[in-house]
Write a protein that holds these residues in place. Structure first.
Motif, short mmCIF file in Angstrom:
data_model
loop_
_atom_site.label_atom_id
_atom_site.label_comp_id
_atom_site.label_asym_id
_atom_site.label_seq_id
_atom_site.Cartn_x
_atom_site.Cartn_y
_atom_site.Cartn_z
N CYS A 70 0.83 -1.21 0.00
CA CYS A 70 0.00 0.00 0.00
C CYS A 70 0.86 1.26 0.00
O CYS A 70 1.96 1.28 0.58
N GLN A 71 0.35 2.25 -0.68
CA GLN A 71 1.03 3.54 -0.79
C GLN A 71 -0.01 4.63 -0.55
O GLN A 71 -1.10 4.60 -1.12
N GLU A 72 0.35 5.60 0.27
CA GLU A 72 -0.52 6.75 0.53
C GLU A 72 -0.78 7.48 -0.78
O GLU A 72 0.16 7.71 -1.57
N ILE A 73 -2.04 7.85 -1.02
CA ILE A 73 -2.39 8.65 -2.20
C ILE A 73 -2.02 10.09 -1.88
O ILE A 73 -2.52 10.66 -0.90
N LYS A 74 -1.17 10.66 -2.71
CA LYS A 74 -0.74 12.05 -2.52
C LYS A 74 -1.80 12.97 -3.09
O LYS A 74 -2.23 12.80 -4.22
#
Length: 144
Positions: free
Chosen positions: A139-143
């Motif tokens: 998972c990657q934070e949505i910028k």
């Protein structure tokens, strides 16, 4: 022959543990007591057929997952294995690069491109048959 792969930063941390539950409303008070902290967020993820509840646990989180449809992955998981740990999620800086790296190493991705998940994240799951029977989520934070 040695495989040459561009180096990218390693996975940052365990972002959360996903726990499948039959009833979110009944499970939330149990985890609030267990973790001694309130649920900070609930969210429905329509595309996955789940309602979620999040709890902060140090630098990581606990995500409770309740099925909203009979054919959702969580409903199938509970039917087969019962309530319990469903997946482990790792935070990554660049999900697309990490997906390419892992695919090149032979890990089977369950989705070809990142998709929108709960808690403002882009996500991708790895098939448990290539991860010692553990469902792994990137998972990657949505910028913004």
């Amino acid at each position: 022959m040695k495989l040459s792969i561009k180096l990218i930063p390693p996975m940052l941390k365990i972002e959360h543990l996903g726990i499948a539950v039959k009833n979110l409303e009944q499970s939330m008070p149990l985890f609030e007591q267990l973790l001694n902290t309130p649920c900070y967020k609930t969210e429905m993820v329509e595309s996955e057929g789940v309602n979620t509840a999040f709890f902060q646990a140090g630098d990581s989180k606990i995500e409770l997952l309740e099925a909203t449809k009979e054919q959702s992955p969580i409903a199938k998981f509970i039917e087969k294995k019962g309530e319990g740990i469903h997946h482990i999620a790792f935070e990554v800086e660049n999900i697309e690069a990490e997906m390419k790296r892992l695919a090149a190493l032979g890990f089977e991705l369950l989705n070809e491109t990142p998709k929108k998940g709960a808690d403002n994240k882009l996500v991708c799951f790895l098939h448990p048959k290539t991860t010692n029977s553990v469902l792994v989520e990137l998972c990657q934070e949505i910028k913004q």
